[in-house]
Design a protein around this motif. Structure first.
Motif, mmCIF file in Angstrom:
data_model
loop_
_atom_site.group_PDB
_atom_site.id
_atom_site.type_symbol
_atom_site.label_atom_id
_atom_site.label_comp_id
_atom_site.label_asym_id
_atom_site.label_seq_id
_atom_site.Cartn_x
_atom_site.Cartn_y
_atom_site.Cartn_z
ATOM 1 N N SER A 19 -10.133 5.345 -5.638
ATOM 2 C CA SER A 19 -10.267 3.882 -5.642
ATOM 3 C C SER A 19 -10.218 3.313 -7.055
ATOM 4 C CB SER A 19 -11.582 3.468 -4.955
ATOM 5 O OG SER A 19 -11.610 3.906 -3.621
ATOM 6 N N ILE A 20 -9.314 3.870 -7.880
ATOM 7 C CA ILE A 20 -9.189 3.441 -9.268
ATOM 8 C C ILE A 20 -8.358 2.161 -9.347
ATOM 9 C CG2 ILE A 20 -8.258 4.023 -11.539
ATOM 10 C CD1 ILE A 20 -10.768 5.584 -10.826
ATOM 11 N N VAL A 21 -8.885 1.167 -10.028
ATOM 12 C CA VAL A 21 -8.157 -0.065 -10.293
ATOM 13 C C VAL A 21 -7.843 -0.096 -11.790
ATOM 14 C CG1 VAL A 21 -8.183 -2.575 -10.234
ATOM 15 C CG2 VAL A 21 -9.288 -1.274 -8.402
ATOM 16 N N ALA A 22 -6.571 -0.026 -12.128
ATOM 17 C CA ALA A 22 -6.175 0.023 -13.544
ATOM 18 C C ALA A 22 -6.281 -1.351 -14.177
ATOM 19 C CB ALA A 22 -4.754 0.551 -13.671
ATOM 20 N N ASN A 23 -6.723 -1.380 -15.426
ATOM 21 C CA ASN A 23 -6.814 -2.619 -16.194
ATOM 22 C C ASN A 23 -6.051 -2.429 -17.494
ATOM 23 O OD1 ASN A 23 -7.422 -4.983 -17.488
ATOM 24 N ND2 ASN A 23 -9.636 -4.644 -17.578
ATOM 25 N N THR A 24 -4.830 -2.964 -17.535
ATOM 26 C CA THR A 24 -3.990 -2.767 -18.720
ATOM 27 C C THR A 24 -4.391 -3.678 -19.872
ATOM 28 O OG1 THR A 24 -2.363 -4.327 -17.831
ATOM 29 C CG2 THR A 24 -1.999 -1.985 -17.381
ATOM 30 N N ASP A 25 -5.354 -4.576 -19.644
ATOM 31 C CA ASP A 25 -5.805 -5.470 -20.717
ATOM 32 C C ASP A 25 -6.804 -4.799 -21.658
ATOM 33 O OD1 ASP A 25 -4.271 -7.558 -19.777
ATOM 34 O OD2 ASP A 25 -5.844 -8.276 -18.428
ATOM 35 N N THR A 26 -7.379 -3.685 -21.222
ATOM 36 C CA THR A 26 -8.360 -2.994 -22.063
ATOM 37 C C THR A 26 -7.644 -2.029 -22.999
ATOM 38 O OG1 THR A 26 -8.654 -1.257 -20.400
ATOM 39 C CG2 THR A 26 -10.135 -3.154 -20.290
ATOM 40 N N PRO A 27 -8.189 -1.796 -24.206
ATOM 41 C CA PRO A 27 -7.573 -0.849 -25.143
ATOM 42 C C PRO A 27 -7.514 0.552 -24.554
ATOM 43 C CG PRO A 27 -9.243 -2.184 -26.244
ATOM 44 C CD PRO A 27 -9.395 -2.441 -24.773
ATOM 45 N N SER A 28 -6.489 1.290 -24.900
ATOM 46 C CA SER A 28 -6.342 2.646 -24.393
ATOM 47 C C SER A 28 -7.264 3.608 -25.125
ATOM 48 C CB SER A 28 -4.891 3.106 -24.553
ATOM 49 O OG SER A 28 -4.758 4.455 -24.193
ATOM 50 N N ASN A 29 -7.922 4.475 -24.346
ATOM 51 C CA ASN A 29 -8.788 5.501 -24.937
ATOM 52 C C ASN A 29 -8.175 6.896 -24.830
ATOM 53 O OD1 ASN A 29 -11.007 3.783 -25.661
ATOM 54 N ND2 ASN A 29 -11.542 3.648 -23.487
ATOM 55 N N THR A 30 -6.913 6.966 -24.422
ATOM 56 C CA THR A 30 -6.251 8.264 -24.312
ATOM 57 C C THR A 30 -5.159 8.367 -25.368
ATOM 58 O OG1 THR A 30 -4.360 7.758 -22.884
ATOM 59 C CG2 THR A 30 -6.511 7.919 -21.811
ATOM 60 N N SER A 31 -4.631 9.569 -25.502
ATOM 61 C CA SER A 31 -3.565 9.786 -26.493
ATOM 62 C C SER A 31 -2.191 9.495 -25.909
ATOM 63 C CB SER A 31 -3.600 11.238 -26.977
ATOM 64 O OG SER A 31 -3.323 12.134 -25.900
ATOM 65 N N TYR A 32 -2.122 9.344 -24.590
ATOM 66 C CA TYR A 32 -0.803 9.253 -23.959
ATOM 67 C C TYR A 32 -0.066 7.972 -24.336
ATOM 68 C CZ TYR A 32 -2.331 13.267 -21.301
ATOM 69 O OH TYR A 32 -2.776 14.517 -20.966
ATOM 70 N N TRP A 33 -0.748 6.835 -24.317
ATOM 71 C CA TRP A 33 -0.099 5.583 -24.690
ATOM 72 C C TRP A 33 0.335 5.619 -26.152
ATOM 73 C CZ3 TRP A 33 2.595 1.641 -23.339
ATOM 74 C CH2 TRP A 33 2.660 0.491 -24.129
ATOM 75 N N GLN A 34 -0.540 6.139 -27.020
ATOM 76 C CA GLN A 34 -0.178 6.234 -28.445
ATOM 77 C C GLN A 34 1.029 7.152 -28.637
ATOM 78 O OE1 GLN A 34 -3.356 6.313 -27.361
ATOM 79 N NE2 GLN A 34 -4.107 4.400 -28.267
ATOM 80 N N ASP A 35 1.045 8.272 -27.904
ATOM 81 C CA ASP A 35 2.178 9.195 -28.020
ATOM 82 C C ASP A 35 3.461 8.558 -27.480
ATOM 83 O OD1 ASP A 35 0.551 11.085 -29.145
ATOM 84 O OD2 ASP A 35 0.290 12.252 -27.307
ATOM 85 N N PHE A 36 3.323 7.811 -26.397
ATOM 86 C CA PHE A 36 4.492 7.111 -25.849
ATOM 87 C C PHE A 36 5.034 6.114 -26.876
ATOM 88 C CE2 PHE A 36 6.336 3.457 -23.650
ATOM 89 C CZ PHE A 36 7.325 4.071 -22.894
ATOM 90 N N CYS A 37 4.134 5.376 -27.516
ATOM 91 C CA CYS A 37 4.560 4.397 -28.522
ATOM 92 C C CYS A 37 5.230 5.080 -29.708
ATOM 93 C CB CYS A 37 3.367 3.565 -28.994
ATOM 94 S SG CYS A 37 2.739 2.418 -27.735
#
Length: 477
Positions: A331-349
């Motif tokens: 029942s996870i609801v994603a919130n893309t407005d919050t800063p990322s705490n994982t390395s995946y978004w940074q690695d993607f960027c």
């Protein structure tokens, strides 16, 4: 890490430094609308759609221009063949282009200028070139004088003197140099034409983009894009006429996407292997096509084959599969407005900062999916839920850049099932009836009949999944 772009003009990757800090102006050559959109067109449009999405996600204010060439020799020829006015034919294929690109989740450009809307702008720049002795009139046509521009060939790397020495092009006695190119064409009977200082006529191909980009973006802008086939002569000629007219750099960065091959052969009219998007979308989900077109680096060629599309189809199933698990199991609801705490978004960027490397970025996406599935399998409490929420947010962030995951998982799998069922010999009602019979057989401990039904459905291409809330079925992939 600053964004670095491979610049065709310098033949190297360069840090991206826009003309105006925080703002980006992009011009991409759009289609000549005399036929349906093929997969080669789609690759260019999807590639630059992602470039624009990413730049906006990084906080840039982007002005994106992609034109339509709506008057041209090819349009006039095709219109005559089908017995339709040329401008009406162009309108028909502009509408079709929009339908195809909308289906592929392509955002509309901020400006979609048409040549016929900018005749005055074209005439003005042609007159400027004549006034500067960079163009001349010959038999009602106006030509650009390539030898008046000392840097001619700087984009393609071709030297004018070598081109002339090996020239096999048809001799035109109106030209001073065989590589001079037409800016304005004298009218022919029955063709669309406009009044000009040189008589009735219509624009040449190359001058259109110089005039429209100047009107909408100014004399110097940031990024000019298109397919590699446009480097010469189209983009080379755009540079020559624009810089000769204005006396300043035209575009600072030139980006060119690679070709699409069909089953390891180049798309060509002689091979009759052009694949139209409207036909491809009858066989594959639009996001499958889009994900495939981004699976290689944009500057590399990509081979379009059913095997590769089917592999991409399975990959898209995995993406939507993890979204389904996040919803149903956690029942996870994603919130893309919050800063990322994982390395995946940074690695993607980081991958996107390196010349918009979507191929590497997609690899990072699947590492993220693998980690998400691992945490879902472990089901280890509140800390896991927090981590899953962060992963889900990054999943959607990446999806928004790539232009996938744009529908609910329920709609996606319903659509996939409907498409797959079209080729099935068994109806959904029959499947439901057999599943119900099997459930009753299992309840009565008639294991033989339950196994027979499972085997019957498996032979028909249906996979059963026994879960706590009952038996679910899906079409085998």
């Amino acid at each position: 890490m600053a964004i670095r772009i491979y610049n065709t003009l310098t033949k190297s990757k360069q840090p991206f430094d826009p003309v105006v800090p925080g703002k980006v102006q992009i011009y991409v050559c759009g289609p000549t609308v005399y036929d349906s959109c093929h997969v080669g067109h789609a690759r260019s449009v999807v590639v630059f759609d992602v470039v624009v999405r990413y730049l906006r996600a990084m906080g840039y204010q982007v002005t994106y221009v992609r034109n339509f060439t709506d008057v041209d020799d090819k349009i006039i020829k095709r219109a005559a063949e089908v017995g339709m006015p040329a401008l009406e034919l162009a309108e028909k294929f502009i509408d079709e282009f929009h339908r195809d690109m909308d289906a592929l989740n392509v955002m509309r450009a901020d400006h979609e200028p048409r040549v016929t809307e900018h005749i005055d702008d074209i005439i003005a720049i042609v007159q400027t070139l004549i006034d500067k002795n960079a163009a001349y009139v010959g038999d009602g046509d106006v030509f650009f004088a390539v030898d008046a521009f000392a840097d001619y060939g700087k984009l393609s790397g071709r030297k004018l003197e070598d081109m002339i020495a090996g020239s096999r092009i048809e001799i035109n006695t109106s030209k001073r140099n065989p590589y001079d190119f037409v800016l304005w064409k004298a009218a022919k009977p029955g063709e669309p034409s406009w009044e000009s200082p040189w008589g009735q006529g219509r624009p040449g191909w190359h001058i259109e983009c110089s005039a429209m980009s100047r009107r909408l973006l100014g004399e110097t802008f940031d990024i000019h894009g298109g397919g590699k086939d446009l480097i010469f002569p189209h983009h080379e000629n755009e540079i020559a006429q624009s810089e000769a007219a204005h006396g300043k750099p035209f575009a600072r960065y030139w980006m060119h996407n690679g070709f699409v091959n069909i089953n390891n052969e180049k798309m060509s009219k002689s091979l009759n292997n052009f694949l139209m998007i409207k036909d491809i979308l009858k066989a594959y989900h639009p996001e499958t096509v889009r994900l495939f077109l981004l699976s290689n680096h944009y500057r590399s060629p990509i081979d379009f084959a059913d095997q590769h599309l089917k592999e991409t189809e399975k990959a898209l199933d995995k993406i939507y599969g993890v979204i389904k698990r996040l919803d149903e199991e956690a029942s996870i609801v994603a919130n893309t407005d919050t800063p990322s705490n994982t390395s995946y978004w940074q690695d993607f960027c980081k991958s996107m900062d390196d010349d918009f490397n979507t191929a590497k970025g997609i690899g990072i996406l699947f590492n993220l999916i693998k980690e998400t599935n691992r945490l879902l399998d472990e089901d280890s409490g509140e800390n896991a839920d927090t981590a899953l929420a962060d992963l889900a947010a990054d999943l959607l962030r990446i999806g928004n850049i790539l232009g996938i995951m744009q529908q609910s998982w329920r709609d996606f799998f319903d659509q996939r099932t409907q498409n797959q069922m079209q080729d099935m010999t068994i109806s959904p009602e029959t499947i439901d009836s057999l599943v119900a019979e099997r459930t009753a057989a299992r309840k009565n401990k008639d294991w033989k009949r339950a196994d027979e039904i499972r085997d019957q459905l498996q032979d028909a291409g249906i996979v059963l999944e026994d879960k706590a809330d009952g038996t679910h079925w899906k079409v085998a992939t």
